[in-house]
Scaffold this motif. Structure first.
Motif: not given
Length: 189
Positions: A179, A154, A168-169, A171, A150
């Motif tokens: 992502a 990011l 979208s974040l 997942k 993650q």
């Protein structure tokens, strides 16, 4: 004794006539039409009057908008009309670019150099107008390090902030953390 070969096709007497794409000349069966075209006075005419005007100009009367009230017809040479229509459709198809989804794969232990290399590729893809789907592939015990994946995605989103936006974040889908990035729309002046 040999039998004659069976004709497996359709009997020519029962073949249906192919309808033209547009109604032309006598096939236009409405009381009034809106006439447009070159060398013609635009306006609403009786169908017979519009047909007479088109014949005087040695042109065809082509129904171009049957759902309008009254239907719109154009005085034009039908073959030329079809040619221009096909040409316009071909040009529109050539101008419309299908955007692709490019994939970029990471692992939880992706090195900084690999990260930089892959982010440059992603920037290039986004500048070309393609979407970028990046994912972190977890194998075996690496699934325990989902937080690393993650953080990596990011960080990737932060790196691509100028040329793309995160749809979208990150997942999890199975053993992948996914992502998707879309190219940023630039406003034309």
């Amino acid at each position: 004794m040999a039998f004659p070969p069976r004709n497996r096709g359709v009997n020519p007497r029962f073949q249906r006539q192919v309808e033209p794409e547009h109604r032309i000349n006598e096939r236009i069966r409405v009381p009034q039409v809106r006439l447009v075209g070159d060398n013609v006075e635009p306006g609403v005419y009786n169908t017979q009057d519009a047909l007479r005007i088109a014949r005087e100009l040695e042109l065809d009367l082509v129904e171009i908008s049957p759902n309008a009230d009254p239907p719109v017809v154009k005085a034009v040479e039908y073959k030329k009309f079809l040619y221009e229509k096909k040409k316009k459709e071909k040009e529109m198809k050539a101008n419309s670019k299908q955007s692709e989804v490019k994939e970029i794969r990471f692992t939880p232990s992706t090195d900084d150099h690999d990260f930089d290399f892959k982010s440059k590729h992603a920037e290039k893809f986004l500048k070309e107008g393609n979407k970028v789907k990046c994912y972190v592939q977890f194998r075996g015990r690496a699934i325990m390090f989902q937080d690393r994946g993650q953080v990596l995605l990011l960080k990737f989103a932060e790196r691509l902030a100028e040329v793309g936006s995160l749809e979208s974040l990150p997942k999890m889908e199975g053993k992948r953390m996914i992502a998707v990035f879309a190219p940023k729309v630039t406003k034309k002046k």
